[in-house]
Design a protein around this motif. Structure first.
Motif, short mmCIF file in Angstrom:
data_model
loop_
_atom_site.label_atom_id
_atom_site.label_comp_id
_atom_site.label_asym_id
_atom_site.label_seq_id
_atom_site.Cartn_x
_atom_site.Cartn_y
_atom_site.Cartn_z
N GLY A 32 0.95 -1.26 -0.13
CA GLY A 32 -0.17 0.12 -0.01
C GLY A 32 0.85 1.25 0.08
O GLY A 32 0.35 2.23 0.30
N PHE A 33 2.15 1.22 -0.44
CA PHE A 33 2.75 2.47 -0.55
C PHE A 33 2.33 3.35 -1.57
O PHE A 33 1.95 2.95 -2.71
CB PHE A 33 4.24 1.95 -0.90
N MET A 34 2.47 4.76 -1.40
CA MET A 34 1.91 5.66 -2.22
C MET A 34 2.97 6.89 -2.15
O MET A 34 3.50 7.04 -1.02
CB MET A 34 0.57 6.15 -2.11
N SER A 35 2.96 7.49 -3.14
CA SER A 35 3.81 8.91 -3.23
C SER A 35 3.06 9.91 -2.17
O SER A 35 1.99 9.94 -1.97
CB SER A 35 3.76 9.60 -4.63
N PRO A 36 3.85 10.70 -1.78
CA PRO A 36 3.28 12.08 -0.87
C PRO A 36 2.35 12.81 -1.67
O PRO A 36 1.32 13.02 -0.78
CB PRO A 36 4.58 12.70 -0.60
N SER A 37 2.55 13.01 -2.82
CA SER A 37 1.63 13.76 -3.53
C SER A 37 -0.05 12.99 -3.63
O SER A 37 -0.98 13.62 -3.54
CB SER A 37 2.00 14.25 -4.92
N THR A 38 0.18 11.65 -3.88
CA THR A 38 -0.91 10.82 -3.91
C THR A 38 -1.82 11.03 -2.66
O THR A 38 -2.93 10.89 -2.35
CB THR A 38 -0.74 9.38 -4.53
N ALA A 39 -1.01 10.62 -1.32
CA ALA A 39 -1.44 10.82 -0.18
C ALA A 39 -2.15 12.25 0.11
O ALA A 39 -3.18 12.12 0.69
CB ALA A 39 -0.44 10.46 0.66
N HIS A 40 -1.71 13.12 -0.30
CA HIS A 40 -2.14 14.54 0.00
C HIS A 40 -3.46 14.66 -0.95
O HIS A 40 -4.29 15.04 -0.28
CB HIS A 40 -1.01 15.65 -0.30
#
Length: 122
Positions: A32-40
Motif C-alpha cells: 500500500g505504499f503511495m507517493s506523498p502527492s497521492t496521499a495528499h
C-alpha cells in the motif's frame, strides 16, 4: 587497466533494473505504499467530503426555514441533476464558510437531503 567483461556485467545490470521495477510494484500493490502527492490528494478529497457531510444538514434545515421554501423545492426537484439546481438556493447556503464560490458538492448533498423521501414515524 583491465577491460570490463560486459558479457558478465550486462545480465547483472538487467537483473538489478528488473528487481527495482518488481520492488516498486510490490511496494505499491502489496504494502500500500503511495507517493506523498497521492496521499495528499486522497486526504484533501476525504476532507472535502467530510466538510460537505457536516454542512449539508444545516443547509437543508435553513432551506426549509425559508419563506418561499415550497416554491424553491419545486424548482429544485425539476433541476435535481442539473447544474441549475444551484439557482434554487440562496447563495450563502451553498458556499463554504470563508469561500466566495459555490460548492457544487454541497449543492448535491443538500439537494439529496431535501428531496429524499420522508418516512413517517421514523
Amino acid at each position: 587497466m583491465e577491460a570490463i567483461n560486459w558479457d558478465i556485467v550486462r545480465p547483472s545490470l538487467w537483473s538489478g533494473a528488473a528487481g527495482m521495477v518488481v520492488g516498486a510494484v510490490v511496494l505499491s500493490q502489496v504494502f500500500g505504499f503511495m507517493s506523498p502527492s497521492t496521499a495528499h490528494k486522497l486526504a484533501a478529497e476525504e476532507s472535502d467530503q467530510a466538510v460537505v457531510a457536516a454542512l449539508a444538514p444545516g443547509c437543508a434545515s435553513e432551506f426549509r426555514a425559508l419563506p418561499d421554501a415550497k416554491e424553491r423545492l419545486k424548482v429544485l426537484a425539476a433541476h435535481r441533476d442539473s447544474y441549475l439546481a444551484k439557482d434554487s438556493f440562496p447563495a450563502d447556503l451553498i458556499k463554504r464558510p470563508g469561500k466566495s464560490y459555490i460548492d457544487y458538492g454541497l449543492v448535491r448533498a443538500c439537494t439529496a437531503l431535501l428531496l429524499k423521501p420522508q418516512t413517517a414515524g421514523l
